[in-house]
Design a protein around this motif. Structure first.
Motif, PDB file in Angstrom:
ATOM      1  N   SER A 261       0.850  -1.190   0.000  1.00 57.07           N
ATOM      2  CA  SER A 261       0.000   0.000   0.000  1.00 57.07           C
ATOM      3  C   SER A 261       0.886   1.241   0.000  1.00 57.07           C
ATOM      4  O   SER A 261       2.092   1.150   0.239  1.00 57.07           O
TER       5      SER A 261
ATOM      6  N   THR B 225       4.631  12.468   4.065  1.00 50.63           N
ATOM      7  CA  THR B 225       3.303  11.867   4.280  1.00 50.63           C
ATOM      8  C   THR B 225       2.313  12.278   3.199  1.00 50.63           C
ATOM      9  O   THR B 225       1.107  12.141   3.383  1.00 50.63           O
TER      10      THR B 225
ATOM     11  N   LEU C 268      -0.965  10.188   2.203  1.00 50.87           N
ATOM     12  CA  LEU C 268      -1.165   9.015   3.065  1.00 50.87           C
ATOM     13  C   LEU C 268      -2.393   9.193   3.965  1.00 50.87           C
ATOM     14  O   LEU C 268      -2.802  10.308   4.268  1.00 50.87           O
ATOM     15  N   ASP C 269      -2.957   8.058   4.407  1.00 48.65           N
ATOM     16  CA  ASP C 269      -4.082   8.150   5.332  1.00 48.65           C
ATOM     17  C   ASP C 269      -3.580   8.522   6.727  1.00 48.65           C
ATOM     18  O   ASP C 269      -2.387   8.476   7.012  1.00 48.65           O
ATOM     19  N   VAL C 270      -4.530   8.888   7.583  1.00 50.87           N
ATOM     20  CA  VAL C 270      -4.185   9.427   8.903  1.00 50.87           C
ATOM     21  C   VAL C 270      -3.309   8.466   9.698  1.00 50.87           C
ATOM     22  O   VAL C 270      -2.299   8.848  10.291  1.00 50.87           O
ATOM     23  N   GLN C 271      -3.683   7.204   9.673  1.00 54.99           N
ATOM     24  CA  GLN C 271      -2.939   6.224  10.460  1.00 54.99           C
ATOM     25  C   GLN C 271      -1.489   6.102   9.990  1.00 54.99           C
ATOM     26  O   GLN C 271      -0.558   6.085  10.793  1.00 54.99           O
ATOM     27  N   SER C 272      -1.306   6.050   8.663  1.00 54.91           N
ATOM     28  CA  SER C 272       0.053   5.948   8.125  1.00 54.91           C
ATOM     29  C   SER C 272       0.866   7.187   8.473  1.00 54.91           C
ATOM     30  O   SER C 272       2.048   7.099   8.780  1.00 54.91           O
ATOM     31  N   ARG C 273       0.194   8.346   8.435  1.00 53.51           N
ATOM     32  CA  ARG C 273       0.909   9.582   8.747  1.00 53.51           C
ATOM     33  C   ARG C 273       1.429   9.538  10.181  1.00 53.51           C
ATOM     34  O   ARG C 273       2.586   9.863  10.432  1.00 53.51           O
TER      35      ARG C 273
END
Lengths: 279, 318
Positions: free
Chosen positions: B140, B166, B169-174
């Motif tokens: 991903s 970031t 990227l989605d919040v969690q990945s960030r």
């Protein structure tokens, strides 16, 4: 001599040894990458390996029937064709072999590589090492297929080694030339437009299908300006005629051409990365 | 060389023809800092980074990384930096994570015997060890970025340069990547981070420079920069922005007024709670309707607005 003195004296050679070791490590790591990528792209590999053999079988056997033996000077048309097929497999591989470099350039990975502490030449040299291995393997397969089709190489095993040397010089020339082109042009579209335009004339205006002496005057002149002709002439003598001084002369011309391409290729790479920073 | 700043740039500039992408930037990044380059797209962040990572020769000025000149001592600079590009290089999609990291570790001259430990070490830190033998193309966006970060750490660089780490990227990945960046800082790595995300710059950076049109707008800690704007910001939505502005400008407790768009007014005030009743009175007297009044602490966006007259958020953040 003090300990410091000994360390100082020893310092320089060990540093250059380290430089060489680093260089080898870089080239091998990149060559390994090229190999992994080629291996994963299995269909591409299979087709590029069998293509010359197919060409040799169909074209050689079919067209051979229509060819005047007195013009080509031998009844062995496959043997006559073999040098041309070898040369053009290598030219073709030079085109497709520049693609990973183009891909690196277009996706920005070349930038990442250039931000690393690697020698600027590692990328092209690794590509050459890889192409040399690939092309040599293909040459051996082509020679094996030709042997199965009845071709007998006049000069025997030593001749095969010289064919590999000729193949190596041609690999060096066209890996460098097409890498240079790939670094020069704006995008892969232009690259393919230009390579598509030049590869066919390289093939037809060489001695691949027609011996030099049978060509009209103008064509003879152009064919003699075509470096591929010299590879074909050298290999053809090795396969059909046997040892003769012209082989060395043809290989020497080929070596000069390869050297020129190498200088040209290195310059283009420096130009591209020099707009950035050299070193 | 301890004592040298991690990065020092003096009047650094890069022109492409007549266009000055970077137009005289001064930077000083101290060792161990997380330093932000904040600015809208096209502000010159990436061009600055490309000069600091030895990929682009400056057309004027100079810069050093760990005391080495980026132009004349490029090989020394390259040994000391890690560079994580804005876009994950798709060129390597046929390789597995392990193969890619191992290749790059060889390119950084990690000794052969150490390769395996080093590779697994960095993959473990970014939480990808269990995916080590998966092809890169199945990753991903967040995983790809983590892999990139892992590669940037292979040779234990002094300075890690991250270009929009970031982006997309989605919040969690960030949050995962922010954690990782903080971890690297604790290990003593200096981090230069280009971003156009305000919250990222605010939360992560010890200090930052806002750049716009290739020039430094202002430099400081996020807290100092925000303090310079004022204590509180009143955001007012009104159909009569001009009238309201005239009415409140210069009134006690209102430090500064800025319009952002047709019906949006920002008022920088000493104390929001004390000013709101006064605002109501002023608005009524000026016959300005108030559709909405909210108040916030100043953000870096307000800092940007204060210095450039524009909002960073309008700058086309994807």
């Amino acid at each position: 001599m003090s300990i410091d003195g000994i360390i100082q004296v020893a310092g320089h050679p060990s540093r250059s040894f380290e430089g060489l070791r680093n260089y080898n490590q870089e080239v091998l790591a990149l060559a390994r990458r090229w190999w992994i990528e080629t291996r994963r792209d299995r269909l591409n590999l299979v087709f590029s390996v069998i293509q010359p053999a197919v060409w040799m079988a169909f074209f050689g056997i079919g067209v051979g029937r229509t060819v005047d033996e007195s013009i080509i000077g031998t009844s062995d048309y496959i043997g006559f064709m073999l040098p041309g097929i070898i040369a053009f497999t290598i030219v073709g591989n030079g085109v497709s072999g520049a693609m990973p470099l183009m891909w690196d350039k277009e996706t920005g990975y070349l930038d990442k590589l250039m931000s690393m502490p690697i020698a600027r030449s590692s990328v092209i040299v690794s590509r050459f090492v890889f192409q040399l291995g690939l092309n040599s393997t293909q040459v051996i397969i082509m020679l094996a297929v030709a042997t199965l089709l009845g071709v007998r190489i006049e000069t025997g095993v030593a001749g095969i080694l010289v064919i590999l040397v000729a193949g190596g010089l041609l690999t060096m020339a066209f890996t460098a030339a097409f890498s240079a082109l790939c670094y020069r042009v704006a995008n892969h579209g232009t690259f393919f437009a230009i390579t598509g335009f030049i590869t066919l004339p390289l093939l037809f205006v060489s001695s691949a299908f027609v011996p030099l002496h049978a060509m009209p005057g103008w064509m003879n002149v152009v064919a003699r300006l075509n470096p591929v002709t010299y590879a074909i002439e050298a290999v053809r003598a090795i396969v059909l005629t046997g040892w003769e001084p012209a082989i060395a002369a043809n290989l020497a011309i080929l070596a000069v051409f390869a050297a020129v391409c190498l200088v040209f290729g290195t310059n283009e790479f420096r130009r591209l990365t020099g707009n950035r920073v050299g070193g | 060389m301890p004592g040298n700043p991690a990065i020092a740039a003096c009047n650094l500039a890069r022109a492409f023809g007549a266009f000055r992408a970077v137009d005289g930037v001064d930077l000083q990044v101290e060792r161990g800092e997380i330093f932000g380059l904040l600015g809208p797209n096209g502000a010159g962040k990436t061009t600055t980074i490309r000069m600091l990572t030895t990929l682009l020769a400056p057309t004027a000025g100079r810069a050093t990384v760990c005391g080495f000149d980026v132009l004349t001592e490029a090989p020394e600079v390259r040994k000391r930096i890690g560079y994580v590009m804005q876009e994950v290089p798709r060129a390597l999609y046929l390789l597995t994570a392990r193969e890619r990291v191992a290749m790059e570790s060889s390119l950084y001259h990690v000794p052969h015997g150490e390769t395996r430990t080093r590779v697994e070490g960095v993959l473990d830190v970014v939480g990808l060890l269990s995916h080590a033998d998966q092809p890169f193309r199945t990753f991903s966006g967040g995983m790809q970025k983590r892999l990139d970060l892992a590669c940037g750490m292979l040779h234990q660089p002094d300075v890690l340069v991250l270009d929009e780490p970031t982006l997309g990227l989605d919040v969690q990945s960030r949050h995962g990547i922010w954690e990782y960046i903080r971890l690297l800082q604790r290990r003593g790595v200096t981090i230069l981070l280009a971003t156009n995300y305000l919250d990222e710059a605010d939360r992560l950076c010890d200090r930052l420079t806002i750049i716009d049109h290739g020039r430094v707008v202002v430099t400081g800690t996020p807290a100092d920069l925000k303090r310079s704007v004022g204590a509180d910001v009143l955001q007012v939505t009104t159909p009569n922005a001009d009238r309201l502005c005239r009415a409140v400008e210069g009134q006690p407790g209102i430090l500064r007024v800025a319009t952002t768009g047709e019906s949006e007014v920002h008022m920088y005030v000493g104390d929001a709670a004390a000013t709101i009743p006064a605002l109501m009175g002023l608005a009524a007297a000026a016959r300005a309707d108030l559709d909405r009044v909210t108040y916030t602490q100043p953000t870096l966006d307000d800092v940007f607005l204060l210095h450039t007259g524009r909002e960073l958020r309008d700058g086309g953040t994807p």
